[in-house]
Scaffold this motif. Structure first.
Motif, mmCIF file in Angstrom:
data_model
loop_
_atom_site.group_PDB
_atom_site.id
_atom_site.type_symbol
_atom_site.label_atom_id
_atom_site.label_comp_id
_atom_site.label_asym_id
_atom_site.label_seq_id
_atom_site.Cartn_x
_atom_site.Cartn_y
_atom_site.Cartn_z
ATOM 1 N N ILE A 297 0.833 -1.199 0.000
ATOM 2 C CA ILE A 297 0.000 0.000 0.000
ATOM 3 C C ILE A 297 0.866 1.248 0.000
ATOM 4 O O ILE A 297 0.648 2.189 -0.775
ATOM 5 N N LYS A 298 1.881 1.269 0.865
ATOM 6 C CA LYS A 298 2.737 2.453 0.963
ATOM 7 C C LYS A 298 3.546 2.662 -0.314
ATOM 8 O O LYS A 298 3.729 3.807 -0.764
ATOM 9 N N ALA A 299 4.021 1.576 -0.916
ATOM 10 C CA ALA A 299 4.797 1.694 -2.158
ATOM 11 C C ALA A 299 3.930 2.224 -3.295
ATOM 12 O O ALA A 299 4.360 3.076 -4.073
ATOM 13 N N LEU A 300 2.689 1.729 -3.401
ATOM 14 C CA LEU A 300 1.786 2.189 -4.457
ATOM 15 C C LEU A 300 1.420 3.658 -4.276
ATOM 16 O O LEU A 300 1.358 4.425 -5.239
ATOM 17 N N ILE A 301 1.180 4.064 -3.036
ATOM 18 C CA ILE A 301 0.847 5.464 -2.774
ATOM 19 C C ILE A 301 2.023 6.361 -3.132
ATOM 20 O O ILE A 301 1.854 7.446 -3.724
ATOM 21 N N LEU A 302 3.216 5.940 -2.796
ATOM 22 C CA LEU A 302 4.401 6.731 -3.136
ATOM 23 C C LEU A 302 4.549 6.855 -4.649
ATOM 24 O O LEU A 302 4.866 7.926 -5.178
ATOM 25 N N ASP A 303 4.299 5.763 -5.364
ATOM 26 C CA ASP A 303 4.285 5.790 -6.832
ATOM 27 C C ASP A 303 3.334 6.857 -7.355
ATOM 28 O O ASP A 303 3.702 7.697 -8.180
ATOM 29 N N MET A 304 2.081 6.788 -6.902
ATOM 30 C CA MET A 304 1.057 7.703 -7.397
ATOM 31 C C MET A 304 1.385 9.151 -7.040
ATOM 32 O O MET A 304 1.230 10.067 -7.854
ATOM 33 N N PHE A 305 1.848 9.346 -5.815
ATOM 34 C CA PHE A 305 2.092 10.695 -5.320
ATOM 35 C C PHE A 305 3.206 11.373 -6.109
ATOM 36 O O PHE A 305 3.080 12.516 -6.555
ATOM 37 N N VAL A 306 4.297 10.646 -6.309
ATOM 38 C CA VAL A 306 5.449 11.235 -6.993
ATOM 39 C C VAL A 306 5.182 11.387 -8.486
ATOM 40 O O VAL A 306 5.386 12.455 -9.067
ATOM 41 N N ALA A 307 4.725 10.310 -9.131
ATOM 42 C CA ALA A 307 4.479 10.371 -10.574
ATOM 43 C C ALA A 307 3.387 11.379 -10.894
ATOM 44 O O ALA A 307 3.489 12.141 -11.865
ATOM 45 N N GLY A 308 2.336 11.419 -10.081
ATOM 46 C CA GLY A 308 1.233 12.335 -10.336
ATOM 47 C C GLY A 308 1.619 13.787 -10.193
ATOM 48 O O GLY A 308 1.066 14.659 -10.864
ATOM 49 N N THR A 309 2.573 14.077 -9.321
ATOM 50 C CA THR A 309 3.013 15.455 -9.123
ATOM 51 C C THR A 309 4.040 15.863 -10.170
ATOM 52 O O THR A 309 3.866 16.836 -10.900
ATOM 53 N N HIS A 310 5.113 15.112 -10.287
ATOM 54 C CA HIS A 310 6.266 15.582 -11.058
ATOM 55 C C HIS A 310 6.103 15.467 -12.564
ATOM 56 O O HIS A 310 6.540 16.352 -13.299
ATOM 57 N N THR A 311 5.500 14.404 -13.043
ATOM 58 C CA THR A 311 5.340 14.277 -14.488
ATOM 59 C C THR A 311 4.442 15.383 -15.032
ATOM 60 O O THR A 311 4.778 16.037 -16.026
ATOM 61 N N SER A 312 3.321 15.638 -14.378
ATOM 62 C CA SER A 312 2.373 16.638 -14.857
ATOM 63 C C SER A 312 2.956 18.043 -14.796
ATOM 64 O O SER A 312 2.830 18.830 -15.746
ATOM 65 N N TYR A 313 3.584 18.379 -13.686
ATOM 66 C CA TYR A 313 4.118 19.743 -13.582
ATOM 67 C C TYR A 313 5.261 19.971 -14.562
ATOM 68 O O TYR A 313 5.426 21.079 -15.107
ATOM 69 N N THR A 314 6.042 18.930 -14.849
ATOM 70 C CA THR A 314 7.137 19.050 -15.815
ATOM 71 C C THR A 314 6.605 19.359 -17.208
ATOM 72 O O THR A 314 7.131 20.224 -17.920
ATOM 73 N N VAL A 315 5.550 18.650 -17.615
ATOM 74 C CA VAL A 315 4.951 18.901 -18.935
ATOM 75 C C VAL A 315 4.384 20.315 -19.003
ATOM 76 O O VAL A 315 4.591 21.042 -19.989
ATOM 77 N N LEU A 316 3.690 20.746 -17.969
ATOM 78 C CA LEU A 316 3.126 22.096 -17.943
ATOM 79 C C LEU A 316 4.214 23.161 -17.993
ATOM 80 O O LEU A 316 4.086 24.172 -18.712
ATOM 81 N N GLU A 317 5.266 22.951 -17.257
ATOM 82 C CA GLU A 317 6.366 23.920 -17.212
ATOM 83 C C GLU A 317 7.003 24.098 -18.592
ATOM 84 O O GLU A 317 7.217 25.224 -19.054
ATOM 85 N N TRP A 318 7.292 22.985 -19.275
ATOM 86 C CA TRP A 318 7.895 23.078 -20.603
ATOM 87 C C TRP A 318 6.915 23.665 -21.606
ATOM 88 O O TRP A 318 7.316 24.449 -22.499
ATOM 89 N N ALA A 319 5.645 23.306 -21.513
ATOM 90 C CA ALA A 319 4.657 23.864 -22.442
ATOM 91 C C ALA A 319 4.601 25.382 -22.318
ATOM 92 O O ALA A 319 4.631 26.107 -23.330
ATOM 93 N N MET A 320 4.518 25.874 -21.095
ATOM 94 C CA MET A 320 4.463 27.324 -20.897
ATOM 95 C C MET A 320 5.753 28.000 -21.347
ATOM 96 O O MET A 320 5.723 29.084 -21.957
ATOM 97 N N ALA A 321 6.895 27.373 -21.085
ATOM 98 C CA ALA A 321 8.171 27.954 -21.510
ATOM 99 C C ALA A 321 8.240 28.062 -23.038
ATOM 100 O O ALA A 321 8.655 29.094 -23.588
ATOM 101 N N GLU A 322 7.818 27.010 -23.736
ATOM 102 C CA GLU A 322 7.863 27.033 -25.197
ATOM 103 C C GLU A 322 6.875 28.042 -25.775
ATOM 104 O O GLU A 322 7.161 28.712 -26.773
ATOM 105 N N LEU A 323 5.699 28.171 -25.175
ATOM 106 C CA LEU A 323 4.707 29.127 -25.661
ATOM 107 C C LEU A 323 5.186 30.569 -25.477
ATOM 108 O O LEU A 323 4.996 31.419 -26.355
ATOM 109 N N ILE A 324 5.813 30.834 -24.342
ATOM 110 C CA ILE A 324 6.346 32.176 -24.105
ATOM 111 C C ILE A 324 7.515 32.459 -25.053
ATOM 112 O O ILE A 324 7.675 33.578 -25.563
ATOM 113 N N LYS A 325 8.292 31.432 -25.332
ATOM 114 C CA LYS A 325 9.427 31.575 -26.250
ATOM 115 C C LYS A 325 8.964 31.781 -27.684
ATOM 116 O O LYS A 325 9.663 32.404 -28.500
#
Length: 496
Positions: A297-325
Motif C-alpha cells: 500500500i505504501k509503495a503504491l501510494i508513493l508511486d502515485m504521489f510522486v508520478a502524479g506530481t512531477h510528471t504533470s508539472y514538468t509537462v506544464l512547465e515546458w509547455a508554458m516555456a515554449e509558448l512564451i518563447k
C-alpha cells in the motif's frame, strides 16, 4: 644477458598491459552472435563515466554515429540503448514479454520497500496483481473522472493565486508544482498538507516537497554498486548510502502516518474515497483473491504521489516555456482557447491545443529514458543478438528528436500534428513519452487530464511575459526532466 633479461622481465608485462588497455579503449570487439555496435569503453567501468549529467543527450549523439541500437557496458552489466521508433516497436510490442522485467536496483529497493510498487516491481505474478489494482481500482477512466471537482477547484485556486501577484514577477514553476501537489494530495491522500488558511502546515509541506525532489533526483542516479558490486563500498564512504537511508526513513514516516490516519476511519464509496481509502478497502475485503500488505500500500501510494506530481508539472512547465518563447504559437493557441474553452468537454474540440500538448511531449519527454527494462531470455532485435539479463533503455527523448521521423526536429512546431494521427498513448512508437506495452504508464489518463485543464485555464485567463531578459531552456537532472532554472513570468489577466 642477465641485464637484458632483467629489463625484459620488467617491461614485457607492462607492454602486454598497455596493449590490452589499448584494445579495450580503442576497439569494439563483436562476438560471433552479432551483437549491436558498441563504442570504445574503459576497463572495468565500461561506459559509465561517459554518461554525464544528461545520458539521454549522450545516447542521442551516439546513435548518430553507431545507429539506433547500441550495446554499452556499465561495469559488468550489458546495457542496450534503443534510439529509434523501429527499435522501440520491437522492444515494446513485438517482443514485449521478453523485455517486461525490471533490473534490480538498490535505490528502488530501499525507497520502495523492496520494489513493491507497480513501476519498479520485477515482472511476475506480484506485478500483475498490483497493476490490476491500479488499472481497475485506482486509475480507471471512471475513477479519473470522479476526481474532476478536485482538479477544477485546485485549478481555480491557482488562478486566484496568480491574480494576487499580477504585475509582479511570479515563479510559475513553483505554482505549477504546488497545483499538481495539491491535486494529487487530495486525490491520493485525502487532503492537502498546506492551505492559505492553515499556514502552520506550510513548513511540513515544504519538507514533503523537498523529500519528493530528492526522491526524483535519486531515482535518476546510476548506482555504481548495481553495476560493479565490489565497488559498492564507495557509496558508504561518500555518504550516498546514508543519504538514501535517511530519505527512505523520512518518506516512510510520512506515508505511514497517512495510512495510519486513514486506518482509523472506515469509509464507503458514498463518502468519497481517496486512493489510500481504496487500497485499505481492498485490503480489508480481500476481493481480488490475494492479500495486499501494508508495504505494498505504501509503495503504491508513493508511486502515485510522486508520478502524479512531477510528471504533470514538468509537462506544464515546458509547455508554458515554449509558448512564451514562441509568441506566434502562443497567439494562435490563445485565439482557439479563448473562443472555444468554456468547460472540460470543450477541450476535445480544440485541435491546435491538442497539437501543442503532443508537441510538448515530443520535444520535452518528461522521463527521457522511460524506466529501464531487462530481458528475460535471449532475443533478436533489428537483426542483432541480445542476451538474457541485458538492461534496456529506450531513449524517448532521442526518438522525439529523430530527424528521420520529424521534419525540423529541433524546432517546436505544433502544426506538425494537425494532420497527423500520431498519439502518445502507446500505439505510435514515434511518440512514447509514457512508454508502451505491458510496462507503459498506467496513470497516463490521470496525468494528461490534469495537464489539459491547467494549461487551457492558464491560456484563457492570462497573458504572459518574461520577468527576465532571457529564457533559460536548460534541463535539470533526475529521472524526470524538468527545467533547470524555474520559469519566472509576469502574468496579466485577460481583458474581456
Amino acid at each position: 644477458m642477465n641485464l637484458f633479461m632483467h629489463y625484459y622481465s620488467l617491461f614485457f608485462p607492462l607492454f602486454i598491459f598497455i596493449l590490452f588497455l589499448y584494445k579495450l579503449l580503442f576497439s569494439s570487439p563483436r562476438d560471433t552472435k552479432n551483437s549491436p555496435p558498441s563504442p570504445p569503453k574503459l576497463p572495468i567501468l565500461g561506459h559509465i563515466l561517459q554518461l554525464g549529467s544528461y545520458p539521454h543527450r549522450y545516447f542521442h549523439q551516439l546513435s548518430k554515429q553507431y545507429g539506433p541500437l547500441i550495446l554499452l557496458q556499465f561495469g559488468s552489466v550489458p546495457v542496450l540503448v534503443a534510439s529509434s521508433s523501429d527499435a522501440a516497436r520491437e522492444i515494446m510490442k513485438d517482443h514485449d514479454l521478453i523485455f517486461s522485467d525490471r533490473p534490480k536496483s538498490t535505490i528502488t529497493d530501499r525507497l520502495l520497500y523492496g520494489a513493491k510498487d507497480v513501476a519498479f516491481a520485477p515482472y511476475g505474478e506480484y506485478w500483475r496483481q498490483v497493476r490490476s489494482i491500479c488499472v481497475l481500482h485506482l486509475l480507471s477512466n471512471k475513477r479519473v473522472q470522479s476526481f474532476r471537482n478536485v482538479r477544477e477547484e485546485e485549478t481555480q485556486l491557482m488562478v486566484q493565486k496568480i491574480k494576487q501577484s499580477c504585475g509582479s514577477p511570479i515563479n510559475l514553476t513553483d505554482i505549477l508544482l504546488w497545483l499538481n501537489n495539491n491535486i494529487i494530495s487530495r486525490v491520493a491522500l485525502g487532503r492537502k498538507y498546506y492551505t492559505e488558511e492553515d499556514g502552520q502546515n506550510e513548513e511540513t509541506t515544504k519538507d514533503i516537497m523537498g523529500l519528493l525532489e530528492q526522491y526524483i533526483e535519486l531515482l535518476g542516479v546510476f548506482d555504481i554498486g548495481d553495476y560493479i558490486p565490489w565497488l559498492a563500498w564507495v557509496n558508504r564512504i561518500n555518504g550516498f548510502d546514508r543519504r538514501v537511508e535517511k530519505l527512505a526513513k523520512e518518506l516512510d514516516e510520512f506515508i505511514e502516518g497517512v495510512v495510519e490516519e486513514h486506518s482509523r476511519v472506515e469509509k464507503k464509496e458514498a463518502d468519497g474515497l481517496d486512493l489510500v481509502d481504496i487500497l485499505l478497502q481492498i485490503q480489508r475485503e480481500d476481493k481480488i483473491g490475494f492479500p495486499i500488505h501494508r508495504e505494498s500500500i505504501k509503495a503504491l501510494i508513493l508511486d502515485m504521489f510522486v508520478a502524479g506530481t512531477h510528471t504533470s508539472y514538468t509537462v506544464l512547465e515546458w509547455a508554458m516555456a515554449e509558448l512564451i518563447k514562441n509568441p506566434k504559437i502562443m497567439k494562435k493557441l490563445q485565439n482557439e482557447v479563448r473562443t472555444k474553452f468554456k468547460t472540460n468537454e470543450d477541450i476535445e474540440t480544440m485541435k491546435y491545443f491538442k497539437a501543442v500538448i503532443k508537441e510538448t511531449l515530443r520535444f520535452h519527454s518528461p522521463a527521457p529514458l522511460l524506466l529501464p527494462r531487462k530481458t528475460i531470455q535471449d532475443v533478436k532485435v533489428m537483426g542483432f543478438h541480445v542476451t538474457a539479463g541485458t538492461h534496456v533503455l529506450v531513449n524517448s527523448w532521442g526518438i522525439g528528436r529523430d530527424p528521420t521521423i520529424w521534419e525540423n526536429s529541433e524546432e517546436f512546431n505544433p502544426e506538425r500534428f494537425l494532420n497527423s494521427n500520431v498519439d502518445y498513448k502507446g500505439m505510435h512508437f514515434e511518440l512514447i513519452p509514457f512508454g508502451a506495452g505491458r510496462r507503459g504508464c498506467p496513470g497516463l489518463a490521470f496525468g494528461v487530464t490534469t495537464v489539459e485543464l491547467a494549461l487551457a485555464t492558464l491560456i484563457r485567463e492570462f497573458d504572459f511575459a518574461l520577468a527576465e531578459e532571457k529564457l533559460d531552456m536548460n534541463e535539470g537532472s533526475g529521472i524526470t526532466c524538468h527545467k533547470k532554472i524555474p520559469l519566472v513570468v509576469i502574468a496579466t489577466p485577460m481583458v474581456s
